[in-house]
Design a protein around this motif. Structure first.
Motif, PDB file in Angstrom:
ATOM      1  N   UNK A   1     -10.042 -30.731 -22.005  1.00 20.48           N
ATOM      2  CA  UNK A   1      -9.648 -29.866 -23.135  1.00 20.48           C
ATOM      3  C   UNK A   1     -10.986 -29.128 -23.692  1.00 20.48           C
ATOM      4  N   UNK A   2     -11.016 -27.885 -24.142  1.00 22.88           N
ATOM      5  CA  UNK A   2     -11.869 -27.402 -24.914  1.00 22.88           C
ATOM      6  C   UNK A   2     -12.024 -28.157 -26.204  1.00 22.88           C
ATOM      7  N   UNK A   3     -12.982 -28.013 -27.003  1.00 18.00           N
ATOM      8  CA  UNK A   3     -13.120 -28.698 -28.158  1.00 18.00           C
ATOM      9  C   UNK A   3     -13.100 -27.820 -29.467  1.00 18.00           C
ATOM     10  N   UNK A   4     -12.932 -28.245 -30.630  1.00 19.99           N
ATOM     11  CA  UNK A   4     -12.875 -27.319 -31.852  1.00 19.99           C
ATOM     12  C   UNK A   4     -11.628 -26.313 -32.125  1.00 19.99           C
ATOM     13  N   UNK A   5     -11.674 -25.726 -33.011  1.00 20.99           N
ATOM     14  CA  UNK A   5     -10.498 -24.815 -33.468  1.00 20.99           C
ATOM     15  C   UNK A   5     -11.151 -23.486 -33.667  1.00 20.99           C
ATOM     16  N   UNK A   6     -10.095 -22.258 -33.447  1.00 18.77           N
ATOM     17  CA  UNK A   6     -10.634 -20.955 -33.593  1.00 18.77           C
ATOM     18  C   UNK A   6     -11.264 -20.259 -32.494  1.00 18.77           C
ATOM     19  N   UNK A   7     -11.416 -19.131 -32.260  1.00 26.24           N
ATOM     20  CA  UNK A   7     -11.853 -18.290 -31.136  1.00 26.24           C
ATOM     21  C   UNK A   7     -13.061 -18.921 -30.639  1.00 26.24           C
ATOM     22  N   UNK A   8     -13.295 -18.746 -29.296  1.00 28.93           N
ATOM     23  CA  UNK A   8     -14.509 -19.232 -28.529  1.00 28.93           C
ATOM     24  C   UNK A   8     -15.782 -18.398 -29.265  1.00 28.93           C
ATOM     25  N   UNK A   9     -15.614 -17.272 -29.267  1.00 22.39           N
ATOM     26  CA  UNK A   9     -17.003 -16.465 -29.766  1.00 22.39           C
ATOM     27  C   UNK A   9     -17.154 -16.909 -30.993  1.00 22.39           C
ATOM     28  N   UNK A  10     -16.315 -17.105 -31.933  1.00 24.72           N
ATOM     29  CA  UNK A  10     -16.740 -17.694 -33.289  1.00 24.72           C
ATOM     30  C   UNK A  10     -17.365 -18.868 -33.121  1.00 24.72           C
ATOM     31  N   UNK A  11     -17.045 -19.911 -32.430  1.00 25.94           N
ATOM     32  CA  UNK A  11     -17.566 -21.157 -32.196  1.00 25.94           C
ATOM     33  C   UNK A  11     -19.153 -21.299 -31.657  1.00 25.94           C
ATOM     34  N   UNK A  12     -19.230 -19.988 -30.477  1.00 33.18           N
ATOM     35  CA  UNK A  12     -20.535 -20.117 -29.974  1.00 33.18           C
ATOM     36  C   UNK A  12     -21.454 -19.399 -30.879  1.00 33.18           C
ATOM     37  N   UNK A  13     -21.069 -18.439 -31.679  1.00 35.16           N
ATOM     38  CA  UNK A  13     -22.067 -17.320 -32.300  1.00 35.16           C
ATOM     39  C   UNK A  13     -22.394 -17.892 -33.705  1.00 35.16           C
ATOM     40  N   UNK A  14     -21.163 -18.275 -34.631  1.00 35.08           N
ATOM     41  CA  UNK A  14     -21.673 -18.271 -36.036  1.00 35.08           C
ATOM     42  C   UNK A  14     -21.046 -19.680 -36.681  1.00 35.08           C
ATOM     43  N   UNK A  15     -20.687 -20.489 -35.851  1.00 35.19           N
ATOM     44  CA  UNK A  15     -20.274 -21.867 -36.254  1.00 35.19           C
ATOM     45  C   UNK A  15     -21.602 -23.033 -35.899  1.00 35.19           C
ATOM     46  N   UNK A  16     -21.644 -24.012 -36.552  1.00 41.52           N
ATOM     47  CA  UNK A  16     -22.302 -25.119 -36.153  1.00 41.52           C
ATOM     48  C   UNK A  16     -21.778 -25.832 -34.859  1.00 41.52           C
ATOM     49  N   UNK A  17     -22.488 -26.430 -33.995  1.00 47.64           N
ATOM     50  CA  UNK A  17     -22.145 -27.549 -33.247  1.00 47.64           C
ATOM     51  C   UNK A  17     -23.412 -28.736 -33.097  1.00 47.64           C
ATOM     52  N   UNK A  18     -22.561 -29.838 -32.771  1.00 48.56           N
ATOM     53  CA  UNK A  18     -23.643 -30.971 -32.662  1.00 48.56           C
ATOM     54  C   UNK A  18     -23.429 -31.572 -31.431  1.00 48.56           C
ATOM     55  N   UNK A  19     -24.650 -31.878 -30.568  1.00 49.80           N
ATOM     56  CA  UNK A  19     -24.354 -32.384 -29.349  1.00 49.80           C
ATOM     57  C   UNK A  19     -25.359 -33.621 -29.274  1.00 49.80           C
TER      58      UNK A  19
END
Length: 449
Positions: free
Chosen positions: A274-292
């Motif tokens: 599965x892909x993670x998170x919610x909402x469009x991929x572009x939103x997640x990649x460009x203007x939302x936080x991620x933690x790895x």
């Protein structure tokens, strides 16, 4: 907009091949001579394009920056600064390359070699764009005042150039900055990068035991540090994979969308995962936080003893919305860590170096000129994307020059494999990018201040 002058594609490719052939890795432990040689080649490429008055700017503790200031006939013309960098990432494992990393090789219309896309192509396209303004007497007559700034240590992340610019802001001041260190979303699709995510780093160490204890003796009630760390890492996300840390900015995104299935294939997500998170991929990649969790210190499987682990450590890499303060983000992550420590384990945290994000030229006169120029060069409308990675220099320059506009673009694409083996650039898109840059300078010059 008047018809821009032509670009010499042969000269453009030759310049890039000469630059790529030099293994200019500026990281500690690598030889300094190739980096100095790349600076020399950069100067030569610019001089052959007609650029005069080139200076090697001393950067304390770093390779020299290459600088030039060309003046337009009209003293009231706007000023555009053209930026790129001549240092590169290490070549990496030889087996990851079909042909050697520093032997530029063409295959199927693409030029392969380290730095072809990141970022010696930027040096080559700036030179080619300026050469288009040579008169019959060989002198350059650009329609705007042009400043050229080529860096020699961008990949190290030291940020020395930003300090140099901040110490002498008038010298490098411009109405528009063209950062040729971006990429297109796909081959033949002209792209403007209008936002950059920032970054924070937090190291987390968990201690639970004075020393390793045999699992047959303590397994069960004994608190294993690696298990405690695993539970802590798991707490950073909700069950759907969205970030659970409170206090991190989330912005709206109105640029180009990303198709989830195409993105899965591009990234190499395994079938059924599965892909993670919610909402469009572009939103997640460009203007939302991620933690790895990008690294864990613990015994390797091959060397593991049959014992509970007393100490484990992880490095958390946090990508941030463009508006987020990195220090505040790191403190939000640290607060989450202390609030979710399992079993009363002892925790030590250390904040690593961060980098702010930036909002670039998404609208306004310069952005409109950049979009028109890209369409002129590529024969297709420009799209707007964000960048999930941080480019600290852009954020630093936008802070030093808050009234300037920033254009981030480049001829790389989804196949460029930046920082990996078989890095490449599409030669047709390289020429299109140079044509677009010429058109941009003409357009900005015609519009005036």
């Amino acid at each position: 907009m008047s018809t821009p002058p032509a670009v010499d594609a042969t000269r453009l490719r030759d310049a890039l091949e000469r630059l790529v052939a030099v293994p200019s890795v500026a990281f500690p432990g690598f030889p300094e001579a190739p980096v100095r040689e790349a600076a020399d080649v950069t100067v030569a490429v610019l001089e052959e394009a007609g650029v005069t008055g080139i200076e090697r700017v001393d950067v304390p503790g770093a390779p020299p920056a290459i600088y030039a200031h060309l003046r337009a006939a009209d003293p009231d013309a706007p000023t555009v600064l053209l930026y790129a960098h001549y240092d590169v990432q290490p070549g990496g494992p030889e087996e990851s390359w079909t042909t050697p990393a520093f032997e530029p090789t063409e295959r199927d219309g693409r030029l392969y070699g380290r730095g072809t896309a990141d970022d010696k192509c930027g040096v080559a396209l700036h030179a080619a764009a300026l050469a288009a303004f040579r008169g019959e007497d060989g002198a350059l007559a650009p329609p705007v005042h042009v400043k050229v700034l080529i860096e020699g240590e961008e990949e190290t992340g030291n940020g020395t150039l930003s300090k140099l610019v901040a110490a002498d802001p008038d010298r490098f001041r411009a109405d528009a900055f063209v950062i040729a260190d971006g990429s297109n979303v796909a081959t033949g699709t002209p792209t403007l990068t209008t936002s950059l995510r920032g970054m924070a780093v937090v190291d987390v160490t968990i201690d639970t035991l004075e020393a390793p204890v045999h699992s047959g003796v303590a397994g069960g009630p004994g608190p294993d540090a690696l298990l405690a760390l695993s539970r802590l890492i798991a707490s950073l996300h909700h069950d759907d994979g969205s970030v659970a840390v409170e206090g991190l900015d989330v912005l709206p995104w109105d640029g180009a969308a990303i198709d989830p299935e195409e993105w899965r294939a591009e990234v190499g997500v395994l079938e059924g995962v599965d892909l993670l998170g919610t909402g469009p991929i572009a939103d997640q990649l460009f203007v939302r936080p991620s933690v790895t969790a990008i690294g864990i210190d613990a015994p390797t499987v091959d060397t593991a003893a049959n014992a509970l682990i007393p100490r484990a450590k992880a490095r958390l890499s946090v990508r941030l919305a463009p508006t987020q303060d990195p220090a505040a983000a790191a403190q939000a992550v640290i607060a989450h860590v202390f609030a979710h420590v399992p079993w009363g384990a002892q925790v030590t945290v250390a904040e690593g170096p961060g980098a702010p994000g930036a909002i670039l030229a998404g609208e306004g006169r310069v952005a409109e000129a950049a979009a028109r120029a890209l369409e002129s060069g590529y024969g297709a409308p420009a799209v707007r994307i964000g960048s999930g990675g941080a480019i600290p220099l852009c954020a630093d320059l936008s802070t030093i020059y808050p009234d300037a506009a920033f254009v981030l673009w480049g001829p790389g694409d989804e196949r460029s494999r930046i920082h990996a083996g078989d890095e490449s650039v599409d030669l047709a898109d390289l020429e299109r990018a140079a044509v677009a840059e010429v058109a941009f300078l003409v357009d900005v010059g015609a519009a005036g201040r």
